[in-house]
Design a protein around this motif. Structure first.
Motif, PDB file in Angstrom:
ATOM      1  N   MET A   1      45.942  49.600  60.498  1.00 26.56           N
ATOM      2  CA  MET A   1      45.607  48.347  59.904  1.00 26.56           C
ATOM      3  C   MET A   1      44.515  48.598  58.862  1.00 26.56           C
ATOM      4  N   LYS A   2      44.649  47.916  57.719  1.00 24.29           N
ATOM      5  CA  LYS A   2      43.655  48.037  56.667  1.00 24.29           C
ATOM      6  C   LYS A   2      42.695  46.862  56.737  1.00 24.29           C
ATOM      7  N   ILE A   3      41.400  47.165  56.633  1.00 22.79           N
ATOM      8  CA  ILE A   3      40.358  46.143  56.665  1.00 22.79           C
ATOM      9  C   ILE A   3      39.673  46.145  55.307  1.00 22.79           C
ATOM     10  N   HIS A   4      39.540  44.976  54.733  1.00 19.20           N
ATOM     11  CA  HIS A   4      39.000  44.787  53.386  1.00 19.20           C
ATOM     12  C   HIS A   4      37.745  43.916  53.522  1.00 19.20           C
ATOM     13  N   ASN A   5      36.568  44.531  53.743  1.00 16.13           N
ATOM     14  CA  ASN A   5      35.326  43.795  53.995  1.00 16.13           C
ATOM     15  C   ASN A   5      34.593  43.485  52.697  1.00 16.13           C
ATOM     16  N   LEU A   6      34.283  42.224  52.478  1.00 17.06           N
ATOM     17  CA  LEU A   6      33.476  41.825  51.331  1.00 17.06           C
ATOM     18  C   LEU A   6      32.021  42.155  51.636  1.00 17.06           C
ATOM     19  N   ILE A   7      31.385  42.990  50.782  1.00 15.09           N
ATOM     20  CA  ILE A   7      30.000  43.372  51.033  1.00 15.09           C
ATOM     21  C   ILE A   7      29.042  42.860  49.956  1.00 15.09           C
ATOM     22  N   GLU A   8      29.593  42.386  48.828  1.00  9.80           N
ATOM     23  CA  GLU A   8      28.740  41.836  47.775  1.00  9.80           C
ATOM     24  C   GLU A   8      29.572  40.913  46.895  1.00  9.80           C
ATOM     25  N   SER A   9      28.959  39.832  46.440  1.00 12.60           N
ATOM     26  CA  SER A   9      29.646  38.890  45.566  1.00 12.60           C
ATOM     27  C   SER A   9      28.619  38.241  44.647  1.00 12.60           C
ATOM     28  N   LYS A  10      29.013  38.011  43.389  1.00 18.20           N
ATOM     29  CA  LYS A  10      28.110  37.379  42.434  1.00 18.20           C
ATOM     30  C   LYS A  10      28.936  36.668  41.373  1.00 18.20           C
ATOM     31  N   GLN A  11      28.480  35.493  40.978  1.00 14.31           N
ATOM     32  CA  GLN A  11      29.147  34.759  39.912  1.00 14.31           C
ATOM     33  C   GLN A  11      28.386  34.987  38.610  1.00 14.31           C
ATOM     34  N   TYR A  12      29.119  35.285  37.541  1.00  9.35           N
ATOM     35  CA  TYR A  12      28.530  35.519  36.223  1.00  9.35           C
ATOM     36  C   TYR A  12      28.880  34.382  35.275  1.00  9.35           C
ATOM     37  N   PHE A  13      28.102  34.244  34.213  1.00  8.03           N
ATOM     38  CA  PHE A  13      28.320  33.266  33.139  1.00  8.03           C
ATOM     39  C   PHE A  13      28.339  31.833  33.672  1.00  8.03           C
TER      40      PHE A  13
ATOM     41  N   GLU B   1      33.154  40.979  42.927  1.00  5.91           N
ATOM     42  CA  GLU B   1      33.209  41.231  44.361  1.00  5.91           C
ATOM     43  C   GLU B   1      33.294  42.733  44.618  1.00  5.91           C
ATOM     44  N   LYS B   2      32.547  43.175  45.604  1.00  8.33           N
ATOM     45  CA  LYS B   2      32.595  44.571  46.031  1.00  8.33           C
ATOM     46  C   LYS B   2      33.078  44.596  47.479  1.00  8.33           C
ATOM     47  N   PHE B   3      34.084  45.412  47.735  1.00  7.77           N
ATOM     48  CA  PHE B   3      34.697  45.497  49.056  1.00  7.77           C
ATOM     49  C   PHE B   3      34.538  46.903  49.626  1.00  7.77           C
ATOM     50  N   GLU B   4      34.403  46.970  50.935  1.00  3.09           N
ATOM     51  CA  GLU B   4      34.456  48.225  51.663  1.00  3.09           C
ATOM     52  C   GLU B   4      35.825  48.276  52.328  1.00  3.09           C
ATOM     53  N   ASN B   5      36.565  49.329  52.066  1.00  2.00           N
ATOM     54  CA  ASN B   5      37.910  49.464  52.628  1.00  2.00           C
ATOM     55  C   ASN B   5      37.886  50.432  53.814  1.00  2.00           C
ATOM     56  N   ILE B   6      38.458  49.985  54.913  1.00  2.00           N
ATOM     57  CA  ILE B   6      38.488  50.780  56.142  1.00  2.00           C
ATOM     58  C   ILE B   6      39.911  50.776  56.685  1.00  2.00           C
TER      59      ILE B   6
ATOM     60  N   GLU C   1      35.619  49.263  46.606  1.00  2.00           N
ATOM     61  CA  GLU C   1      36.429  48.750  45.502  1.00  2.00           C
ATOM     62  C   GLU C   1      35.638  47.610  44.865  1.00  2.00           C
ATOM     63  N   GLU C   2      35.566  47.612  43.524  1.00  2.17           N
ATOM     64  CA  GLU C   2      34.845  46.570  42.813  1.00  2.17           C
ATOM     65  C   GLU C   2      35.802  45.865  41.851  1.00  2.17           C
ATOM     66  N   ILE C   3      35.759  44.530  41.861  1.00  2.00           N
ATOM     67  CA  ILE C   3      36.677  43.727  41.060  1.00  2.00           C
ATOM     68  C   ILE C   3      35.908  42.571  40.426  1.00  2.00           C
ATOM     69  N   ILE C   4      36.238  42.262  39.177  1.00  2.00           N
ATOM     70  CA  ILE C   4      35.745  41.045  38.543  1.00  2.00           C
ATOM     71  C   ILE C   4      36.965  40.191  38.224  1.00  2.00           C
ATOM     72  N   ASP C   5      36.979  38.984  38.786  1.00  2.00           N
ATOM     73  CA  ASP C   5      38.085  38.051  38.590  1.00  2.00           C
ATOM     74  C   ASP C   5      37.631  36.873  37.746  1.00  2.00           C
ATOM     75  N   ILE C   6      38.554  36.354  36.957  1.00  3.09           N
ATOM     76  CA  ILE C   6      38.360  35.084  36.273  1.00  3.09           C
ATOM     77  C   ILE C   6      39.264  34.086  36.988  1.00  3.09           C
TER      78      ILE C   6
END
Length: 94
Positions: free
Chosen positions: A1-13, A26-31, A48-53
């Motif tokens: 099983m894959k676990i996708h833990n959110l460890i950091e989040s920030k809104q820009y602009f 958002e920054k995730f730790e994958n386990i 894993e680090e992602i910026i979403d709009i």
């Protein structure tokens, strides 16, 4: 099983985008979790680090992803990616 833990989040602009647009980092730790002999064994798979709009549809709080940027070799830093968003998505800004 894959676990996708959110460890950091920030809104820009926050005060720079038009109403109902959100730029979120958002920054995730994958386990990977494996069950072996009645115990759980966890293997760190890195981060894993992602910026979403996102665009929000009013009071229902329904968000639709407009675009997603994964920070990797093509987008190495948060600041570079934010500059790319400013250049390529001028329509979301006031």
């Amino acid at each position: 099983m894959k676990i996708h833990n959110l460890i950091e989040s920030k809104q820009y602009f926050v005060d720079e985008t038009k109403a109902n647009y959100y730029v979120v980092y958002e920054k995730f730790e994958n386990i990977e979790a494996l069950i072996k002999e009645n115990r759980v064994e966890e293997r760190n798979q890195g981060t894993e680090e992602i910026i979403d709009i996102f665009y929000g549809y009013g009071k229902a709080d329904l968000l639709q992803r407009v675009c997603s940027y994964r920070l990797d070799l093509n987008n190495p830093s948060i600041n570079d990616t934010l500059n790319t968003i400013k250049e390529q998505h001028k329509d979301i800004f006031k």
